[in-house]
Write an enzyme that holds these catalytic residues in place. Sequence first.
Site, PDB file in Angstrom:
ATOM      1  N   ASP A   1       2.589  80.777  41.349  1.00 39.44           N
ATOM      2  CA  ASP A   1       2.348  81.317  42.881  1.00 39.44           C
ATOM      3  C   ASP A   1       3.693  80.734  43.791  1.00 39.44           C
ATOM      4  OD1 ASP A   1       0.475  82.060  45.330  1.00 39.44           O
ATOM      5  OD2 ASP A   1       1.516  80.340  45.701  1.00 39.44           O
TER       6      ASP A   1
ATOM      7  N   GLY B   1      -6.165  87.597  43.531  1.00 38.46           N
ATOM      8  CA  GLY B   1      -7.599  87.537  43.153  1.00 38.46           C
ATOM      9  C   GLY B   1      -8.525  88.746  44.159  1.00 38.46           C
TER      10      GLY B   1
ATOM     11  N   THR C   1      -0.432  83.622  47.191  1.00 38.36           N
ATOM     12  CA  THR C   1      -0.116  84.909  46.201  1.00 38.36           C
ATOM     13  C   THR C   1      -1.153  84.903  45.284  1.00 38.36           C
ATOM     14  OG1 THR C   1       2.231  84.407  46.808  1.00 38.36           O
ATOM     15  CG2 THR C   1       1.425  86.086  45.221  1.00 38.36           C
ATOM     16  N   ASP C   2      -1.429  83.803  44.720  1.00 42.96           N
ATOM     17  CA  ASP C   2      -2.718  83.837  43.897  1.00 42.96           C
ATOM     18  C   ASP C   2      -3.861  84.488  44.243  1.00 42.96           C
ATOM     19  OD1 ASP C   2      -1.317  82.865  41.422  1.00 42.96           O
ATOM     20  OD2 ASP C   2      -1.818  80.965  41.795  1.00 42.96           O
ATOM     21  N   LEU C   3      -4.085  83.674  45.814  1.00 40.56           N
ATOM     22  CA  LEU C   3      -5.657  84.303  46.305  1.00 40.56           C
ATOM     23  C   LEU C   3      -5.468  85.570  46.743  1.00 40.56           C
ATOM     24  CD1 LEU C   3      -5.953  81.274  48.775  1.00 40.56           C
ATOM     25  CD2 LEU C   3      -7.149  81.503  46.429  1.00 40.56           C
TER      26      LEU C   3
END
Length: 407
Positions: free
Chosen positions: A147, A184, A179-181
């Site tokens: 991220d 997802g 960015t990860d969230l």
Amino acid sequence: MTGCLTGLRVLDLSRVLAGPWAGQIFADLGAEVIKVERPDVGDDTRGWGPPFLVDQEGRETSEAAYFLSCNRGKKSITIDIRNPDGQDLVRKLAAKSDFLLENYKVGGLAKYGLSYQHLRKLNPGLIYCSITGFGQDGPYKDRAGYDFMIQAMGGLMSVTGLPDGMAGAGPVKVGVAITDLFTGMYATVAMLAALEHRRRTGEGQWIDLSLLDVQVATLANQALNYLTSGDVPRRLGNAHPNIAPYEAFPTSDGYMILAVGNDDQFSRFCSAAGRPDLSKDPRFATNSGRVENRRALIPQVAAVLAQHPTNHWLEMLEIARVPCGPINALDRVFKDPQVKHRRMCVSASHAAAGKVGLVASPIKFSNTPVADPKAPPLLGEHTDEILADLLGISRDRIEVLRTQGSI
């Protein structure tokens, strides 16, 4: 009461945050989510602490808060996919699943016979979502992606932080792995869209999702500011590139957010603040004028707000219907009356701690409410249950698999 996705099964082979976040959303919505983890080690984030969960005797466990944040409602099974018997177990689980989530490097699961091309032969309706740093093709496809580096490469850090020339200036990452969230969230949307396609056609499909693609996609207005004008956006601290005044301001006892979104709100702010002349000034009468002349406007707004404490302005501006708010630390967030009313903090029974505090799903349905969450699982907590009840494997065979290290 059952959730919207009750009856669907997700096989979650992902680790860290982007994939697990998608799996957690599916669990919130009622799907059965089976998290496959490495024996003895588990998801990397189980060890990403402190802080770690404390058990009922006050002793620190091996369950990191980070892991707890993105794995509620799941079942954990430990399988060593390097082992042929372990690979066979994953194939059997995939054959009985609607979705598979994974975030191995490109080609990482193919060498174990667990790629989409392998598993679609066993389950043509399988929806298989691969999350990588840079996608399944292109010059960067073999690179690992995290991220922080993607926030930098994808442009987010170029517009986050104080402007050059100010004390403390420089690029800054967002305080959570945004960015990860977002990845997802996009994974969840894509998988549900593929489910609708399967309903119409009977066909599953492979979803190729890249952190870098998602970061570029979520640049939103900043990306279009650049593509429309050719001007490269710059860091503005807490200011907004397209709206003014829309930033953090010091008060006599702290800071507050003033978020003026249109000309009427600005006029009401000026009246409440005792500066009606500002809204009549031709430079500031329209939002475009305020943006163009922000250097002249912002010091005047700041001088007014600095005269009184934060609560004075919050009360006055709420009456005037001007968007504003405090800057809360997390202790105040979870004590906020609105947050408490919306039950955004809940507790669940936990095998080691007795009870664990969790953040609730923000989704509110009228007919199929999201159930209170189940605690994130202990490592391998459901291994025997899944193998026996779902795959019909005998207790004796389970012990053999355990002895040889397959589970």
